[in-house]
Write an enzyme that holds these catalytic residues in place. Sequence first.
Site, PDB file in Angstrom:
ATOM      1  N   ASP A  93      20.918  29.543  63.815  1.00  0.00           N
ATOM      2  CA  ASP A  93      21.738  30.291  64.758  1.00  0.00           C
ATOM      3  C   ASP A  93      22.066  29.326  65.889  1.00  0.00           C
ATOM      4  O   ASP A  93      21.213  29.025  66.732  1.00  0.00           O
ATOM      5  CB  ASP A  93      20.969  31.509  65.271  1.00  0.00           C
ATOM      6  CG  ASP A  93      21.784  32.349  66.250  1.00  0.00           C
ATOM      7  OD1 ASP A  93      22.859  31.890  66.693  1.00  0.00           O
ATOM      8  OD2 ASP A  93      21.335  33.469  66.585  1.00  0.00           O
ATOM      9  N   SER A 174      41.373  26.614  68.956  1.00  0.00           N
ATOM     10  CA  SER A 174      42.293  27.721  68.703  1.00  0.00           C
ATOM     11  C   SER A 174      43.514  27.549  69.590  1.00  0.00           C
ATOM     12  O   SER A 174      43.434  26.895  70.641  1.00  0.00           O
ATOM     13  CB  SER A 174      41.605  29.055  69.032  1.00  0.00           C
ATOM     14  OG  SER A 174      42.530  30.129  69.054  1.00  0.00           O
ATOM     15  N   TYR A 193      36.991  35.263  75.165  1.00  0.00           N
ATOM     16  CA  TYR A 193      37.296  34.329  74.067  1.00  0.00           C
ATOM     17  C   TYR A 193      38.247  33.200  74.481  1.00  0.00           C
ATOM     18  O   TYR A 193      37.941  32.024  74.247  1.00  0.00           O
ATOM     19  CB  TYR A 193      37.839  35.109  72.870  1.00  0.00           C
ATOM     20  CG  TYR A 193      38.130  34.249  71.666  1.00  0.00           C
ATOM     21  CD1 TYR A 193      37.091  33.829  70.833  1.00  0.00           C
ATOM     22  CD2 TYR A 193      39.426  33.859  71.352  1.00  0.00           C
ATOM     23  CE1 TYR A 193      37.353  33.035  69.718  1.00  0.00           C
ATOM     24  CE2 TYR A 193      39.689  33.068  70.244  1.00  0.00           C
ATOM     25  CZ  TYR A 193      38.654  32.659  69.437  1.00  0.00           C
ATOM     26  OH  TYR A 193      38.908  31.869  68.342  1.00  0.00           O
ATOM     27  N   LYS A 197      37.655  28.951  74.576  1.00  0.00           N
ATOM     28  CA  LYS A 197      38.484  27.986  73.858  1.00  0.00           C
ATOM     29  C   LYS A 197      39.148  26.991  74.817  1.00  0.00           C
ATOM     30  O   LYS A 197      39.349  25.831  74.471  1.00  0.00           O
ATOM     31  CB  LYS A 197      39.515  28.719  72.997  1.00  0.00           C
ATOM     32  CG  LYS A 197      38.883  29.472  71.825  1.00  0.00           C
ATOM     33  CD  LYS A 197      38.003  28.550  70.987  1.00  0.00           C
ATOM     34  CE  LYS A 197      37.361  29.245  69.807  1.00  0.00           C
ATOM     35  NZ  LYS A 197      36.539  28.317  68.983  1.00  0.00           N
TER      36      LYS A 197
END
Length: 280
Positions: A93, A174, A193, A197
């Site tokens: 993880d 992304s 998010y 990025k």
Amino acid sequence: MAEASTNEALQVRHEQYIKLTSVIRYHCIMERWHNKLAVVTGASGGIGAACARAMIGAGLRVVGLARREAKLKELKESLPRDLQKNFIPRHCDISKEEQVQSTFDWIERELEGADVLLNNAGITRETELVTPGNTKKLQEVIDTNVMGVIWCTRAAFNNMLKRDVEGHVVIINSIAGQQVLNFIDVLPSFNIYPATKFAITALTETYRQEFQLHKSKVRVTGICPGAVNTNIFPEEIHFYVKDMARLDPSNIADAVLYALRTPQHVQIHEITIKPMGELF
């Protein structure tokens, strides 16, 4: 008529020659990665699994890291029998620093170390930045998307530096790291998010500078896809994204191999890939 036939035959031979030389050149360039070790995070599905397959097909050995061990086992068993030995599944993880460190210690002890690191693992959570009581969700995204990259890259780079090898760190970023997409009237908020990025965009350039500072032979490449057909979106919003124009994970794997096969003096700093018809 005879002259036309001759010209057509020459054209066919020329095209065959071009194709053959391209194939030979590709294999010669990838030869330097033959039997080298790649570590792929988030290898249990989507982009990670596609990249693991592609790198194994190109002659590398791959340690696949993920939380879902059963999915890693499925990936291994889906490979051609003679290549299964080149995929080494490992539970990790990456949002847990101690697991990352122990995993890379094991890789160094048992396999000498990674020559390629593909930072792929990433998650989203459905929430808003202004939602009360959502700290756990936001922290999970930060720890996976940012801190996981930092911890994995730190461990891999220092091993590469110690062995003085030609290494490559690839980070799946992304287009959300280039602009904050505004779908707030049709999609739930992307919340933290895009910030993670944008952090990866900054980290990629910082790594380039730090790798130079240490006079290493390690390159870094960020890959910024548009929408990709993976399970990164939470179940709750699949209804919204199911009809989007999307890339296939294998398209991203092609970009990874392209970056790897460029000559050592070439720094492919960032690749942006969008599906045809994408609206942003």
